[in-house]
Design a protein around this motif. Structure first.
Motif, PDB file in Angstrom:
ATOM      1  N   GLY A  79       0.801  -1.217   0.000  1.00 57.91           N
ATOM      2  CA  GLY A  79       0.000   0.000   0.000  1.00 57.91           C
ATOM      3  C   GLY A  79       0.837   1.273   0.000  1.00 57.91           C
ATOM      4  O   GLY A  79       0.308   2.356  -0.242  1.00 57.91           O
ATOM      5  N   LEU A  80       2.150   1.129   0.256  1.00 54.72           N
ATOM      6  CA  LEU A  80       3.023   2.308   0.302  1.00 54.72           C
ATOM      7  C   LEU A  80       4.190   2.170  -0.686  1.00 54.72           C
ATOM      8  O   LEU A  80       5.227   2.821  -0.521  1.00 54.72           O
ATOM      9  N   GLU A  81       4.006   1.351  -1.698  1.00 53.29           N
ATOM     10  CA  GLU A  81       5.079   1.115  -2.653  1.00 53.29           C
ATOM     11  C   GLU A  81       5.534   2.396  -3.361  1.00 53.29           C
ATOM     12  O   GLU A  81       6.699   2.507  -3.760  1.00 53.29           O
ATOM     13  N   GLU A  82       4.626   3.333  -3.533  1.00 50.49           N
ATOM     14  CA  GLU A  82       4.959   4.581  -4.218  1.00 50.49           C
ATOM     15  C   GLU A  82       5.442   5.669  -3.244  1.00 50.49           C
ATOM     16  O   GLU A  82       5.620   6.811  -3.641  1.00 50.49           O
ATOM     17  N   HIS A  83       5.648   5.299  -2.006  1.00 55.12           N
ATOM     18  CA  HIS A  83       6.046   6.279  -0.985  1.00 55.12           C
ATOM     19  C   HIS A  83       7.264   5.766  -0.224  1.00 55.12           C
ATOM     20  O   HIS A  83       7.368   5.918   0.993  1.00 55.12           O
ATOM     21  N   ARG A  84       8.215   5.220  -0.962  1.00 56.95           N
ATOM     22  CA  ARG A  84       9.343   4.538  -0.339  1.00 56.95           C
ATOM     23  C   ARG A  84      10.201   5.464   0.521  1.00 56.95           C
ATOM     24  O   ARG A  84      10.698   5.080   1.587  1.00 56.95           O
ATOM     25  N   LYS A  85      10.405   6.687   0.066  1.00 58.27           N
ATOM     26  CA  LYS A  85      11.241   7.621   0.822  1.00 58.27           C
ATOM     27  C   LYS A  85      10.654   7.881   2.205  1.00 58.27           C
ATOM     28  O   LYS A  85      11.378   7.874   3.213  1.00 58.27           O
ATOM     29  N   ALA A  86       9.363   8.091   2.267  1.00 58.39           N
ATOM     30  CA  ALA A  86       8.708   8.320   3.560  1.00 58.39           C
ATOM     31  C   ALA A  86       8.749   7.061   4.414  1.00 58.39           C
ATOM     32  O   ALA A  86       8.954   7.126   5.635  1.00 58.39           O
ATOM     33  N   ALA A 111       5.943  15.384  12.512  1.00 63.28           N
ATOM     34  CA  ALA A 111       5.555  16.498  11.642  1.00 63.28           C
ATOM     35  C   ALA A 111       6.090  16.295  10.238  1.00 63.28           C
ATOM     36  O   ALA A 111       7.253  15.950  10.050  1.00 63.28           O
ATOM     37  N   GLY A 112       5.231  16.485   9.256  1.00 66.20           N
ATOM     38  CA  GLY A 112       5.623  16.352   7.865  1.00 66.20           C
ATOM     39  C   GLY A 112       5.427  14.981   7.282  1.00 66.20           C
ATOM     40  O   GLY A 112       5.362  14.820   6.055  1.00 66.20           O
ATOM     41  N   SER A 113       5.311  13.953   8.143  1.00 69.36           N
ATOM     42  CA  SER A 113       5.188  12.588   7.641  1.00 69.36           C
ATOM     43  C   SER A 113       3.787  12.271   7.141  1.00 69.36           C
ATOM     44  O   SER A 113       3.615  11.538   6.165  1.00 69.36           O
ATOM     45  N   LYS A 114       2.782  12.807   7.809  1.00 65.97           N
ATOM     46  CA  LYS A 114       1.410  12.496   7.420  1.00 65.97           C
ATOM     47  C   LYS A 114       1.136  12.937   5.995  1.00 65.97           C
ATOM     48  O   LYS A 114       0.468  12.226   5.229  1.00 65.97           O
ATOM     49  N   GLU A 115       1.681  14.118   5.619  1.00 66.53           N
ATOM     50  CA  GLU A 115       1.460  14.630   4.271  1.00 66.53           C
ATOM     51  C   GLU A 115       2.182  13.788   3.222  1.00 66.53           C
ATOM     52  O   GLU A 115       1.816  13.804   2.044  1.00 66.53           O
ATOM     53  N   ALA A 116       3.219  13.048   3.645  1.00 65.86           N
ATOM     54  CA  ALA A 116       3.993  12.234   2.701  1.00 65.86           C
ATOM     55  C   ALA A 116       3.391  10.856   2.492  1.00 65.86           C
ATOM     56  O   ALA A 116       3.866  10.097   1.642  1.00 65.86           O
ATOM     57  N   LEU A 117       2.337  10.520   3.250  1.00 65.40           N
ATOM     58  CA  LEU A 117       1.689   9.215   3.149  1.00 65.40           C
ATOM     59  C   LEU A 117       0.289   9.365   2.574  1.00 65.40           C
ATOM     60  O   LEU A 117      -0.315  10.440   2.651  1.00 65.40           O
ATOM     61  N   PHE A 133       0.961   2.294  10.466  1.00 63.74           N
ATOM     62  CA  PHE A 133       2.288   2.127   9.867  1.00 63.74           C
ATOM     63  C   PHE A 133       3.134   1.152  10.678  1.00 63.74           C
ATOM     64  O   PHE A 133       3.803   0.269  10.125  1.00 63.74           O
ATOM     65  N   LYS A 134       3.102   1.305  11.985  1.00 61.04           N
ATOM     66  CA  LYS A 134       3.912   0.437  12.835  1.00 61.04           C
ATOM     67  C   LYS A 134       3.464  -1.018  12.715  1.00 61.04           C
ATOM     68  O   LYS A 134       4.300  -1.939  12.679  1.00 61.04           O
ATOM     69  N   ALA A 135       2.151  -1.237  12.627  1.00 66.79           N
ATOM     70  CA  ALA A 135       1.640  -2.593  12.466  1.00 66.79           C
ATOM     71  C   ALA A 135       2.089  -3.184  11.132  1.00 66.79           C
ATOM     72  O   ALA A 135       2.458  -4.362  11.049  1.00 66.79           O
ATOM     73  N   ALA A 136       2.068  -2.362  10.083  1.00 65.19           N
ATOM     74  CA  ALA A 136       2.489  -2.825   8.762  1.00 65.19           C
ATOM     75  C   ALA A 136       3.984  -3.134   8.749  1.00 65.19           C
ATOM     76  O   ALA A 136       4.434  -4.117   8.146  1.00 65.19           O
ATOM     77  N   ALA A 137       4.792  -2.297   9.422  1.00 62.34           N
ATOM     78  CA  ALA A 137       6.230  -2.528   9.499  1.00 62.34           C
ATOM     79  C   ALA A 137       6.524  -3.809  10.274  1.00 62.34           C
ATOM     80  O   ALA A 137       7.425  -4.586   9.907  1.00 62.34           O
ATOM     81  N   ALA A 138       5.782  -4.035  11.351  1.00 65.32           N
ATOM     82  CA  ALA A 138       5.970  -5.256  12.139  1.00 65.32           C
ATOM     83  C   ALA A 138       5.567  -6.488  11.352  1.00 65.32           C
ATOM     84  O   ALA A 138       6.197  -7.550  11.477  1.00 65.32           O
TER      85      ALA A 138
END
Length: 452
Positions: free
Chosen positions: A295-302, A322-328, A337-342
């Protein structure tokens, strides 16, 4: 909650253009031209006020002159460097002298010299802003004219012996409470100091040019970290190398770098922090892109910034920085996000929120220092980039082999290496030219490994 160190550094770097040069109290006038310029500037300064009936102290005049020469040397670097500095950032806060300070003049002397040089019309000054920036000094056209008239070049700048290369800091820059920590010499610090002397010595005897121009003396330092100034002195957290002008150089300008007349290649360890987290557990990471959260393949930098930040928290992550929400994409929270990373990395998920990142960073720096020393023993200079290096193009294969060998020696297996494309003006008028075949950097020696 601990600040998200890596994320904040990355955001700061992106906002840093144009860059400021940080004042170095160990720069000195070395050549005849710059000595003459320093004397000229000193003569332009106002005479110190002397209390009637008292003689002027010779040692005070000596300190003032030393301070003036050092300040002029810094201004020359800011003026002549190919790196486009917006000014010189100068620390003027008084404090107890530590192993990091010059002992022959202090902040009071520097403050007075800056005021006098400003009155002479040689600089403009922007006052410091509490917790935001230091005093910023900018050379005026009048100073630039003096530099040109004296025929000064960066080869006239010398670096005095004595500046510490192993630094210990407490707090974080984002909190506004980052302070240097004094420590007693020990065998560990002495060993690292000798390593840094070897690395700096090689780099200062190497022809490192930017756009064909000199860039001034190199003085890299290793910065370690403790949480509080009163904590036990230790050198097992952080440890990254800082001080190279190339570290903040925009990617689109790296093609201007040359080492002994050759263009550089940019070699990087792929997905370094995730790799080191798996090494810590004695495990191999899964195949594929280690930052490919569904779901975040196009947002790799973030994704990369956020995932790395999870290792730099000492409390449970609850909100996106701050700033991360706008990048997702819409609908993503820190909890999601943390659940997906885990889910992507269950074997290392227990390391999230444990503040283990500084230990991983120290391991990363140990690998890098080992690589620099190994290459240096073969007469190959390399420019450190935290989790990678830049070397002359003809030394690429040797550098890759060294990175693979040294990482295996430190963590038990070779870590994958990627060559990043360096954007160069194309001779056939195409927009970009990659140093590799194709437009994307590819993995080297480990084709099944994830990308950077």
């Amino acid at each position: 909650m601990l600040e998200l160190i890596l994320l904040s550094q990355k955001l700061a770097a992106e906002k840093a253009l144009p860059y400021v040069l940080h004042y170095d109290a160990w720069l000195s006038a070395g050549g005849c031209q710059i000595i003459a310029l320093a004397e000229c500037v000193f003569e332009m300064l106002a005479s110190p006020i002397i209390t009637p009936g008292r003689k002027h102290r010779a040692d005070a005049q000596k300190r003032r002159k030393l301070c003036s020469a050092t300040f002029v040397a810094n201004l020359i670097v800011a003026t002549l460097s190919s790196v486009h500095y917006a000014g010189l950032a100068v620390p003027l806060r008084n404090g107890k002298l530590t192993r990091y300070d010059r002992k022959d003049f202090n902040a009071d002397a520097l403050r007075l010299v800056i005021e006098e040089v400003e009155n002479a019309g040689l600089i403009s000054v922007e006052d410091a802003v509490f917790k935001e920036r230091r005093t910023i000094v900018t050379p005026t056209s009048r100073f630039r004219q003096l530099v040109a008239a004296h025929g000064v070049s960066l080869s006239d700048i010398h670096h005095l012996e004595g500046r510490e290369t192993i630094e210990l800091w407490a707090g974080s820059p984002r909190s506004g409470h980052k302070t240097p920590v004094d420590y007693v010499d020990c065998r560990e610090a002495d060993t690292m100091r000798a390593q840094m002397a070897e690395i700096n010595g090689l780099l200062n005897n190497t022809g490192i040019l930017l756009d064909g121009q000199q860039t001034g003396p190199v003085h890299l330092v290793r910065k370690f970290r403790v949480d509080q100034p009163e904590d036990a002195r230790r050198f097992d957290r952080h440890g990254r190398l800082y001080g190279g002008f190339w570290e903040d150089l925009p990617k689109e300008e790296r093609h201007l770098l040359t080492i002994d007349g050759e263009p550089v290649v940019d070699l990087d360890f792929a997905s370094m922090f995730i790799q080191l987290a798996y090494c810590r557990q004695g495990l191999q990471p899964p195949s594929g892109d280690l930052y490919a959260i569904p779901g975040l393949e196009e947002h790799r930098k973030a994704v990369k910034s956020l995932m790395v930040s999870l290792f730099f928290r000492n409390a449970e992550a609850r909100r996106l920085p701050a700033g991360s929400k706008e990048a997702l994409p819409s609908g993503w929270s820190m909890e999601r996000f943390k659940a997906a990373a885990a889910a992507l990395h269950p074997a290392i998920a227990h390391l999230f929120d444990t503040n283990v990142g500084f230990e991983l960073m120290a391991l990363e720096s140990e690998i890098l220092v080992g690589i620099l020393l190994e290459l240096g023993s073969k007469g190959v200079p390399a420019l450190p980039m935290h989790d990678g290096i830049m070397v002359a193009a003809s030394r690429k294969e040797l550098a890759i082999d060294t990175m693979l060998t040294l990482s295996a020696r430190k963590v038990g297996r070779s870590l994958p290496v990627v060559e990043k494309p360096i954007e160069r003006p194309s001779p056939n008028n195409s927009p970009l030219w990659s140093s590799r075949t194709g437009s994307e950097g590819g993995l080297i020696e480990t084709p099944s490994s994830p990308s950077a």
